[in-house]
Design a protein around this motif. Structure first.
Motif, PDB file in Angstrom:
ATOM      1  N   PRO A 238       0.837  -1.208   0.000  1.00 37.06           N
ATOM      2  CA  PRO A 238       0.000   0.000   0.000  1.00 37.06           C
ATOM      3  C   PRO A 238       0.866   1.249   0.000  1.00 37.06           C
ATOM      4  O   PRO A 238       2.026   1.221   0.418  1.00 37.06           O
ATOM      5  N   ALA A 239       0.293   2.359  -0.443  1.00 31.79           N
ATOM      6  CA  ALA A 239       1.051   3.616  -0.490  1.00 31.79           C
ATOM      7  C   ALA A 239       1.480   4.039   0.903  1.00 31.79           C
ATOM      8  O   ALA A 239       2.591   4.523   1.108  1.00 31.79           O
ATOM      9  N   SER A 240       0.596   3.884   1.878  1.00 36.37           N
ATOM     10  CA  SER A 240       0.915   4.220   3.270  1.00 36.37           C
ATOM     11  C   SER A 240       0.440   3.079   4.150  1.00 36.37           C
ATOM     12  O   SER A 240      -0.733   3.032   4.544  1.00 36.37           O
ATOM     13  N   PRO A 241       1.326   2.134   4.473  1.00 35.29           N
ATOM     14  CA  PRO A 241       0.895   0.957   5.233  1.00 35.29           C
ATOM     15  C   PRO A 241       0.245   1.288   6.574  1.00 35.29           C
ATOM     16  O   PRO A 241      -0.773   0.699   6.935  1.00 35.29           O
ATOM     17  N   LYS A 242       0.829   2.218   7.324  1.00 30.93           N
ATOM     18  CA  LYS A 242       0.293   2.485   8.647  1.00 30.93           C
ATOM     19  C   LYS A 242      -1.083   3.135   8.575  1.00 30.93           C
ATOM     20  O   LYS A 242      -1.982   2.792   9.346  1.00 30.93           O
ATOM     21  N   LYS A 243      -1.258   4.063   7.646  1.00 31.43           N
ATOM     22  CA  LYS A 243      -2.570   4.707   7.531  1.00 31.43           C
ATOM     23  C   LYS A 243      -3.626   3.706   7.083  1.00 31.43           C
ATOM     24  O   LYS A 243      -4.763   3.748   7.554  1.00 31.43           O
ATOM     25  N   GLN A 244      -3.250   2.799   6.188  1.00 33.27           N
ATOM     26  CA  GLN A 244      -4.197   1.772   5.767  1.00 33.27           C
ATOM     27  C   GLN A 244      -4.583   0.885   6.946  1.00 33.27           C
ATOM     28  O   GLN A 244      -5.751   0.547   7.131  1.00 33.27           O
ATOM     29  N   ALA A 245      -3.585   0.522   7.762  1.00 33.88           N
ATOM     30  CA  ALA A 245      -3.861  -0.314   8.925  1.00 33.88           C
ATOM     31  C   ALA A 245      -4.748   0.424   9.931  1.00 33.88           C
ATOM     32  O   ALA A 245      -5.699  -0.156  10.481  1.00 33.88           O
ATOM     33  N   LEU A 246      -4.439   1.694  10.188  1.00 37.35           N
ATOM     34  CA  LEU A 246      -5.260   2.471  11.122  1.00 37.35           C
ATOM     35  C   LEU A 246      -6.692   2.613  10.616  1.00 37.35           C
ATOM     36  O   LEU A 246      -7.646   2.460  11.390  1.00 37.35           O
ATOM     37  N   ALA A 247      -6.837   2.889   9.322  1.00 37.33           N
ATOM     38  CA  ALA A 247      -8.178   3.045   8.758  1.00 37.33           C
ATOM     39  C   ALA A 247      -8.970   1.748   8.886  1.00 37.33           C
ATOM     40  O   ALA A 247     -10.175   1.764   9.205  1.00 37.33           O
ATOM     41  N   ALA A 248      -8.319   0.604   8.664  1.00 36.88           N
ATOM     42  CA  ALA A 248      -9.002  -0.683   8.802  1.00 36.88           C
ATOM     43  C   ALA A 248      -9.388  -0.938  10.250  1.00 36.88           C
ATOM     44  O   ALA A 248     -10.481  -1.444  10.539  1.00 36.88           O
ATOM     45  N   GLY A 249      -8.505  -0.603  11.178  1.00 33.83           N
ATOM     46  CA  GLY A 249      -8.808  -0.792  12.585  1.00 33.83           C
ATOM     47  C   GLY A 249      -9.936   0.104  13.060  1.00 33.83           C
ATOM     48  O   GLY A 249     -10.819  -0.326  13.822  1.00 33.83           O
ATOM     49  N   ILE A 250      -9.931   1.361  12.613  1.00 34.42           N
ATOM     50  CA  ILE A 250     -10.998   2.289  12.998  1.00 34.42           C
ATOM     51  C   ILE A 250     -12.339   1.836  12.433  1.00 34.42           C
ATOM     52  O   ILE A 250     -13.379   1.916  13.098  1.00 34.42           O
ATOM     53  N   ALA A 251     -12.313   1.322  11.195  1.00 33.09           N
ATOM     54  CA  ALA A 251     -13.556   0.834  10.572  1.00 33.09           C
ATOM     55  C   ALA A 251     -14.141  -0.337  11.349  1.00 33.09           C
ATOM     56  O   ALA A 251     -15.370  -0.527  11.378  1.00 33.09           O
ATOM     57  N   ALA A 252     -13.291  -1.141  11.982  1.00 32.55           N
ATOM     58  CA  ALA A 252     -13.760  -2.311  12.728  1.00 32.55           C
ATOM     59  C   ALA A 252     -14.085  -1.995  14.183  1.00 32.55           C
ATOM     60  O   ALA A 252     -14.571  -2.860  14.906  1.00 32.55           O
ATOM     61  N   SER A 253     -13.826  -0.767  14.607  1.00 34.16           N
ATOM     62  CA  SER A 253     -14.027  -0.398  16.008  1.00 34.16           C
ATOM     63  C   SER A 253     -15.414   0.188  16.227  1.00 34.16           C
ATOM     64  O   SER A 253     -16.122   0.535  15.277  1.00 34.16           O
ATOM     65  N   THR A 254     -15.802   0.325  17.493  1.00 29.70           N
ATOM     66  CA  THR A 254     -17.136   0.833  17.825  1.00 29.70           C
ATOM     67  C   THR A 254     -17.106   2.034  18.769  1.00 29.70           C
ATOM     68  O   THR A 254     -18.150   2.613  19.046  1.00 29.70           O
ATOM     69  N   GLY A 255     -15.931   2.389  19.277  1.00 34.98           N
ATOM     70  CA  GLY A 255     -15.853   3.434  20.296  1.00 34.98           C
ATOM     71  C   GLY A 255     -16.155   4.828  19.779  1.00 34.98           C
ATOM     72  O   GLY A 255     -15.881   5.157  18.622  1.00 34.98           O
ATOM     73  N   GLU A 256     -16.673   5.656  20.674  1.00 31.39           N
ATOM     74  CA  GLU A 256     -16.902   7.072  20.363  1.00 31.39           C
ATOM     75  C   GLU A 256     -15.575   7.821  20.294  1.00 31.39           C
ATOM     76  O   GLU A 256     -15.442   8.785  19.543  1.00 31.39           O
ATOM     77  N   ILE A 257     -14.607   7.356  21.076  1.00 27.74           N
ATOM     78  CA  ILE A 257     -13.272   7.932  21.087  1.00 27.74           C
ATOM     79  C   ILE A 257     -12.302   6.908  20.504  1.00 27.74           C
ATOM     80  O   ILE A 257     -12.282   5.751  20.936  1.00 27.74           O
ATOM     81  N   VAL A 258     -11.476   7.335  19.548  1.00 23.94           N
ATOM     82  CA  VAL A 258     -10.441   6.485  18.962  1.00 23.94           C
ATOM     83  C   VAL A 258      -9.102   6.904  19.551  1.00 23.94           C
ATOM     84  O   VAL A 258      -8.759   8.094  19.534  1.00 23.94           O
ATOM     85  N   VAL A 259      -8.362   5.946  20.074  1.00 24.42           N
ATOM     86  CA  VAL A 259      -7.036   6.207  20.619  1.00 24.42           C
ATOM     87  C   VAL A 259      -6.031   5.374  19.836  1.00 24.42           C
ATOM     88  O   VAL A 259      -6.199   4.155  19.712  1.00 24.42           O
ATOM     89  N   THR A 260      -5.007   6.000  19.284  1.00 28.06           N
ATOM     90  CA  THR A 260      -4.012   5.263  18.503  1.00 28.06           C
ATOM     91  C   THR A 260      -2.705   5.167  19.283  1.00 28.06           C
ATOM     92  O   THR A 260      -2.344   6.071  20.035  1.00 28.06           O
ATOM     93  N   THR A 261      -2.022   4.059  19.078  1.00 27.82           N
ATOM     94  CA  THR A 261      -0.714   3.867  19.684  1.00 27.82           C
ATOM     95  C   THR A 261       0.073   2.885  18.828  1.00 27.82           C
ATOM     96  O   THR A 261      -0.390   2.465  17.760  1.00 27.82           O
ATOM     97  N   ASP A 262       1.277   2.508  19.283  1.00 26.01           N
ATOM     98  CA  ASP A 262       2.149   1.618  18.523  1.00 26.01           C
ATOM     99  C   ASP A 262       2.359   0.305  19.271  1.00 26.01           C
ATOM    100  O   ASP A 262       2.085   0.204  20.472  1.00 26.01           O
ATOM    101  N   ALA A 263       2.905  -0.672  18.557  1.00 26.31           N
ATOM    102  CA  ALA A 263       3.038  -2.018  19.101  1.00 26.31           C
ATOM    103  C   ALA A 263       4.245  -2.188  20.006  1.00 26.31           C
ATOM    104  O   ALA A 263       4.440  -3.275  20.562  1.00 26.31           O
ATOM    105  N   ASP A 264       5.065  -1.161  20.161  1.00 21.28           N
ATOM    106  CA  ASP A 264       6.265  -1.280  21.002  1.00 21.28           C
ATOM    107  C   ASP A 264       6.202  -0.341  22.211  1.00 21.28           C
ATOM    108  O   ASP A 264       7.225   0.142  22.680  1.00 21.28           O
ATOM    109  N   CYS A 265       4.996  -0.092  22.704  1.00 16.67           N
ATOM    110  CA  CYS A 265       4.817   0.889  23.775  1.00 16.67           C
ATOM    111  C   CYS A 265       4.424   0.223  25.088  1.00 16.67           C
ATOM    112  O   CYS A 265       3.953  -0.912  25.123  1.00 16.67           O
ATOM    113  N   GLU A 266       4.609   0.975  26.170  1.00 16.88           N
ATOM    114  CA  GLU A 266       4.127   0.576  27.492  1.00 16.88           C
ATOM    115  C   GLU A 266       3.339   1.735  28.083  1.00 16.88           C
ATOM    116  O   GLU A 266       3.639   2.907  27.836  1.00 16.88           O
TER     117      GLU A 266
END
Length: 409
Positions: free
Chosen positions: A112-140
């Protein structure tokens, strides 16, 4: 007046302007403590969206940290498996068995042209929350991360950004990583100061929350969807331009996210090129400010050799450089005290020296030089064909053996 004297005068004026800008950032940092917070009876539903590509080594640690949130309302975790080729899918299947909040979305599309944005868009589309919070896979995360972040989502606020710092668990890491640690902190607290001053322009996608209503209003990532980087900064700037929603920065200690730094200098170089690659996509005022900073740093770098060749101007140039250094230190120290990062201050001198040279170098190179990210190569733009042809000719002169015709067998 000689050209050298004129340059010295221009540099003095530029440093005065720089001091005024830093004073604005400092006022913005001080204003963060006055952000309004809420403690609603009914907390909004939250969806934490986390893209992951080949993150088997850190993913379990991240999700174990995330599971410990004390958020009072309903919330879910959406992990987007972005074409992983390691054991990430197997780890996610095991984690789903012990965490009912966890949903997994799998990306299959190649290149994809922008892998992370595509992944975020897919995740947001599958989510149900009123608030969307984004983070990365290497965080604590601390237990109060979601609660303190969402508490800043008061009436009229559409985006809440938070601080991300590098996690250096041992004092025996290389010195360059400690300098990088401070550099990353400076980038984040400048974004905080700008937001506190009412001029939000930057944030970090590893610690970012926004209303789904805001995301829908600006059509997600919109026209920047094909820009490789910028799922955070470009998103925030589009919110500022296209909506009346406010963006605030959460300075609560529990909202700080810890992320892992890159492990090699080569990875760091590619990371800096990627971060700089989105400069031409910034809104007009931000792009003007960015390139003004590049020009200012180039002037500072030029002052060093000028002091050698014009000893008569050395006292003036030295005073100008010292004034800039003191103001930088005072600002960094203030931010370190606000966010509890005083352990970074011993690395200020080498950071300040490298920043002057590296900021314009990476800022310009990021627009032209290809960089590697998650196993793939990307390039923001290309030099004109005539310039590329000249550079190739130079390379053939410098390294003739590489371009020599093969000998007949």
């Amino acid at each position: 007046m000689s050209s050298a004297a004129a340059f010295t005068l221009m540099l003095a004026i530029a440093v005065i302007a720089y001091t005024i800008v830093l004073a604005g950032f400092r006022r913005g940092l001080t204003a963060l403590g006055g952000n309004r917070c809420m403690a609603p009876t009914n907390w909004p539903e939250v969806s934490v969206v986390l893209p992951a590509r080949n993150e088997a080594d850190v993913l379990e640690r991240t999700l174990d940290s995330l599971r410990c949130q004390d958020y009072p309302g309903r919330w879910e975790i959406i992990v987007v498996d972005d074409r992983s080729t390691d054991s990430t899918p197997e780890i996610l299947r095991l984690l789903q068995q012990r965490e009912t909040r966890l949903k997994v979305v799998t990306i299959q599309a190649l290149n994809p042209a922008s892998p992370k944005k595509q992944a975020l868009a897919a995740g947001i589309a599958a989510s149900t929350g009123e608030i969307v919070v984004t983070t990365d896979a290497d965080c604590e995360f601390q237990a109060g991360w979601l609660r303190t972040t969402v508490s800043h989502m008061t009436e009229g606020v559409g985006v809440v950004a938070g601080l991300t710092v590098f996690d250096l668990p041992t004092p025996y890491v290389p010195f360059w990583q400690k300098v990088q640690w401070l550099d990353f902190f400076v980038q984040n607290f400048l974004a905080a100061g700008a937001a506190g001053a009412g001029i939000p322009g930057s944030c970090n996608g590893s610690n970012l929350a926004y209303r789904r209503q805001v995301y829908d209003q600006i059509s997600g990532f919109g026209e920047t969807a094909k820009q490789v980087s910028g799922d955070d900064v470009l998103f925030a700037q589009r919110v500022a331009i296209q909506t009346t929603w406010k963006m605030v920065f959460c300075s609560h200690p529990e909202s700080v996210v810890r992320s892992l730094p890159v492990e090699t200098i080569r990875e760091m170089l590619h990371q800096r090129l990627r971060w700089a690659s989105k400069g031409l996509a910034y809104r007009g005022s931000m792009m003007w400010f960015l390139f003004s900073v590049y020009a200012f740093y180039l002037m500072l770098a030029a002052a060093i050799p000028l002091m050698i060749f014009r000893p008569d101007l050395a006292p003036w140039l030295g005073a100008i450089l010292l004034w800039r250094f003191v103001w930088d230190y005072v600002t960094v120290r203030q931010a370190a005290l606000i966010f509890g990062q005083q352990q970074l201050l011993p690395y200020f001198l080498p950071y300040n020296m490298l920043q002057t040279i590296c900021t314009p170098m990476f800022g310009i190179a990021g627009l032209l030089v290809p960089y590697r990210w998650k196993g793939d190569w990307y390039r923001t733009s290309r030099l004109p064909r005539s310039v590329r042809r000249r550079l190739l000719q130079v390379r053939r002169i410098v390294r003739p053996k590489r371009y020599a015709a093969p000998r007949p067998s």
